[in-house]
Design a protein around this motif. Structure first.
Motif, mmCIF file in Angstrom:
data_model
loop_
_atom_site.group_PDB
_atom_site.id
_atom_site.type_symbol
_atom_site.label_atom_id
_atom_site.label_comp_id
_atom_site.label_asym_id
_atom_site.label_seq_id
_atom_site.Cartn_x
_atom_site.Cartn_y
_atom_site.Cartn_z
ATOM 1 N N GLY A 50 0.856 -1.025 -0.142
ATOM 2 C CA GLY A 50 -0.048 -0.033 -0.123
ATOM 3 C C GLY A 50 0.810 1.406 -0.111
ATOM 4 O O GLY A 50 0.306 2.401 0.436
ATOM 5 N N GLY A 51 1.929 1.069 -0.452
ATOM 6 C CA GLY A 51 2.975 2.281 -0.571
ATOM 7 C C GLY A 51 2.516 3.473 -1.151
ATOM 8 O O GLY A 51 3.264 4.683 -0.941
ATOM 9 N N GLY A 52 1.654 3.407 -2.033
ATOM 10 C CA GLY A 52 1.061 4.706 -2.569
ATOM 11 C C GLY A 52 0.186 5.473 -1.944
ATOM 12 O O GLY A 52 -0.549 6.357 -2.511
ATOM 13 N N GLY A 53 -0.360 4.872 -0.807
ATOM 14 C CA GLY A 53 -1.338 5.537 0.042
ATOM 15 C C GLY A 53 -1.019 6.597 0.860
ATOM 16 O O GLY A 53 0.264 6.687 0.768
ATOM 17 N N GLY A 54 -2.017 7.280 1.722
ATOM 18 C CA GLY A 54 -1.347 8.120 2.619
ATOM 19 C C GLY A 54 -0.582 7.666 3.697
ATOM 20 O O GLY A 54 0.672 8.129 4.048
ATOM 21 N N VAL A 55 -0.853 6.433 4.357
ATOM 22 C CA VAL A 55 0.028 6.307 5.389
ATOM 23 C C VAL A 55 1.039 5.394 4.594
ATOM 24 O O VAL A 55 2.352 5.467 5.233
ATOM 25 N N GLY A 56 1.040 4.617 3.829
ATOM 26 C CA GLY A 56 1.834 3.837 2.874
ATOM 27 C C GLY A 56 3.107 4.803 2.542
ATOM 28 O O GLY A 56 4.215 4.499 2.454
ATOM 29 N N ALA A 57 2.800 5.695 1.821
ATOM 30 C CA ALA A 57 3.741 6.556 1.331
ATOM 31 C C ALA A 57 4.656 7.236 2.549
ATOM 32 O O ALA A 57 5.940 7.450 1.970
ATOM 33 N N LEU A 58 3.805 7.690 3.456
ATOM 34 C CA LEU A 58 4.636 8.038 4.585
ATOM 35 C C LEU A 58 5.643 7.049 5.030
ATOM 36 O O LEU A 58 6.705 7.313 5.746
ATOM 37 N N ALA A 59 5.248 5.777 5.079
ATOM 38 C CA ALA A 59 6.095 4.668 5.698
ATOM 39 C C ALA A 59 7.264 4.429 4.903
ATOM 40 O O ALA A 59 8.293 4.184 5.079
ATOM 41 N N VAL A 60 6.866 4.551 3.686
ATOM 42 C CA VAL A 60 8.288 4.572 2.487
ATOM 43 C C VAL A 60 9.144 5.507 2.988
ATOM 44 O O VAL A 60 10.249 5.355 3.065
ATOM 45 N N SER A 61 8.615 6.762 3.018
ATOM 46 C CA SER A 61 9.486 7.950 3.267
ATOM 47 C C SER A 61 10.507 7.646 4.708
ATOM 48 O O SER A 61 11.540 8.045 4.748
ATOM 49 N N PHE A 62 9.655 7.121 5.830
ATOM 50 C CA PHE A 62 10.323 7.202 6.881
ATOM 51 C C PHE A 62 11.282 5.726 6.847
ATOM 52 O O PHE A 62 12.401 6.229 7.517
ATOM 53 N N ALA A 63 10.926 4.926 6.364
ATOM 54 C CA ALA A 63 11.566 3.830 6.164
ATOM 55 C C ALA A 63 13.122 4.152 5.548
ATOM 56 O O ALA A 63 14.093 3.673 5.979
ATOM 57 N N ARG A 64 13.148 5.012 4.508
ATOM 58 C CA ARG A 64 14.239 5.187 3.670
ATOM 59 C C ARG A 64 14.875 6.121 4.569
ATOM 60 O O ARG A 64 16.298 6.030 4.793
ATOM 61 N N ALA A 65 14.304 7.128 5.288
ATOM 62 C CA ALA A 65 14.979 7.961 6.323
ATOM 63 C C ALA A 65 15.780 7.080 7.219
ATOM 64 O O ALA A 65 16.744 7.816 7.764
ATOM 65 N N MET A 66 15.092 6.187 7.641
ATOM 66 C CA MET A 66 15.660 5.497 8.864
ATOM 67 C C MET A 66 16.715 4.429 8.427
ATOM 68 O O MET A 66 17.496 3.736 9.237
ATOM 69 N N GLY A 67 17.066 4.418 7.281
ATOM 70 C CA GLY A 67 18.132 3.509 6.764
ATOM 71 C C GLY A 67 17.984 2.220 6.192
ATOM 72 O O GLY A 67 18.840 1.382 5.920
ATOM 73 N N TYR A 68 16.599 2.153 5.719
ATOM 74 C CA TYR A 68 16.388 0.546 5.227
ATOM 75 C C TYR A 68 16.191 0.977 3.884
ATOM 76 O O TYR A 68 15.961 1.797 3.279
ATOM 77 N N ARG A 69 15.855 -0.379 3.102
ATOM 78 C CA ARG A 69 15.991 -0.530 1.813
ATOM 79 C C ARG A 69 14.463 -0.976 1.470
ATOM 80 O O ARG A 69 14.129 -1.823 2.173
ATOM 81 N N VAL A 70 13.819 -0.046 0.674
ATOM 82 C CA VAL A 70 12.445 -0.248 0.726
ATOM 83 C C VAL A 70 11.873 -0.559 -0.460
ATOM 84 O O VAL A 70 12.137 -0.058 -1.828
#
Length: 361
Positions: free
Chosen positions: A191-211
């Motif tokens: 659900g990475g293109g949704g409201g929560v999902g897109a923020l999860a993608v962004s936070f995960a990347r900022a926290m050092g994960y490969r997404v």
């Protein structure tokens, strides 16, 4: 322009049923009056959350007439007992109005500090439910006991970027933290293109994960990549999503799959994406009849863990806002007016909203 005794609000007028189309009426109502231990908040903005649609459709039990739980505003009135309880509270202070309005502080959840149990308080009061109308209005009241202050350290972050973090953003951030994954490992956001999902993608990347972002439709790939996804899986392409994830992860699978997509199929597919000792993190809320199935041997043989995450504490909100302050997470904001709420809900139900829609109040 409403008088000082009244305010504008979007009132839910449709039945709270899964098959209903959410409808709203923009009304002028008496302005709420804070109780002795409450504060009156003049809201400046509110953003739309996927949970608002679920609430309107009855997925989260009975709700009130005014929904919304991602609001930012300033203290406009102070209850009679507040100055003696907390003299630091002042008119004009900026605050957030989120999903949780109050907690009991004494139930078996609240006292479990190790698990930050207040997010699951057995007696919690929520925006748009119980005694507290939501943020789709110019004014609302909040209890002093659970006041979510926005410290001066965030004065440089505008209201429209704070609002999406109060539920969608902190939900994404807390879910990622709860997976306890080592930075550098693979995380899937379903659900990475949704409201929560897109923020999860962004936070995960900022926290050092490969997404790896997973969603429906090729049109969402660009947005997901812009938020930090290295790869995108389109579940409508005809290819096996689990196979694609294993391909991107050199056959290993992901260390965590965070499901923000509002479909039972997303939970079912998540098992095919997990690698050894992976964590399936449940975030999205589905209708009561929705089900996903598993065999116990999947957990036994693979060491998998299935967990659920529920919003976040006030401390989590401030932690998440630090990412925004540092500009490593920037919510994609689309402006709207309260009068557009029905149209936005319709697009939300079709999965057509990109980013977070913020309404001026």
């Amino acid at each position: 322009m409403t008088s000082s005794r009244f305010h504008k609000a979007a009132v839910l007028t449709s039945p709270q049923e899964p098959t209903a189309k959410p409808t709203f009426s923009i009304q002028t109502l008496p302005r709420p009056v804070p109780g002795p231990n409450e504060l009156l908040i003049r809201l400046t903005v509110t953003s739309l959350c996927g949970s608002d649609l679920g609430m309107a459709l009855g997925h989260m039990g009975p709700v009130g007439a005014i929904l919304g739980h991602e609001g930012v505003g300033h203290i406009a009135g102070i209850g009679s007992n507040v100055p003696s309880q907390d003299p630091t509270v002042q008119l004009g202070q900026r605050v957030g109005v989120a999903w949780t309005r109050d907690i009991c502080g004494v139930c078996r959840f609240c006292v479990d500090l190790a698990h930050e149990g207040e997010t699951r308080c057995a007696e919690a009061l929520h925006s748009g439910k119980e005694a507290y109308p939501g943020t789709f209005a110019e004014y609302t009241v909040v209890p002093l006991r659970y006041l979510a202050r926005i410290p001066a350290a965030f004065d440089g972050v505008p209201d429209e970027e704070i609002a999406p973090i109060l539920c969608g953003g902190v939900t994404a951030y807390k879910a990622i933290k709860g997976c306890q994954v080592t930075p550098g490992q693979w995380v899937v956001v379903s659900g990475g293109g949704g409201g929560v999902g897109a923020l999860a993608v962004s936070f995960a990347r900022a926290m050092g994960y490969r997404v790896i972002a997973v969603d429906a439709g090729a049109a969402k790939e660009g947005f997901c990549r812009s938020q930090g996804a290295e790869h995108y899986v389109d579940v409508t392409s005809g290819e096996d999503p689990g196979k694609k994830v294993r391909e991107f992860t050199d056959g290993q699978g992901a260390k965590a799959v965070i499901v923000t997509a509002t479909a039972a199929a997303a939970y079912q597919q998540a098992f095919d994406m997990l690698g050894p000792f992976g964590t399936l993190m449940c975030v999205s809320i589905l209708p009561e009849e929705a089900r996903a199935t598993f065999h116990p041997l999947w957990m036994i043989d693979n060491g998998w863990t299935v967990k659920g995450s529920s919003v976040g504490t006030r401390s989590d909100i401030l932690e998440a806002l630090e990412f925004v302050k540092r500009r490593v997470v920037i919510p994609k904001v689309q402006w709207a007016q309260l009068e557009e709420i029905e149209e936005l809900m319709e697009k939300l139900s079709r999965g057509q909203l990109e980013g977070k829609y913020v309404m001026k109040l």
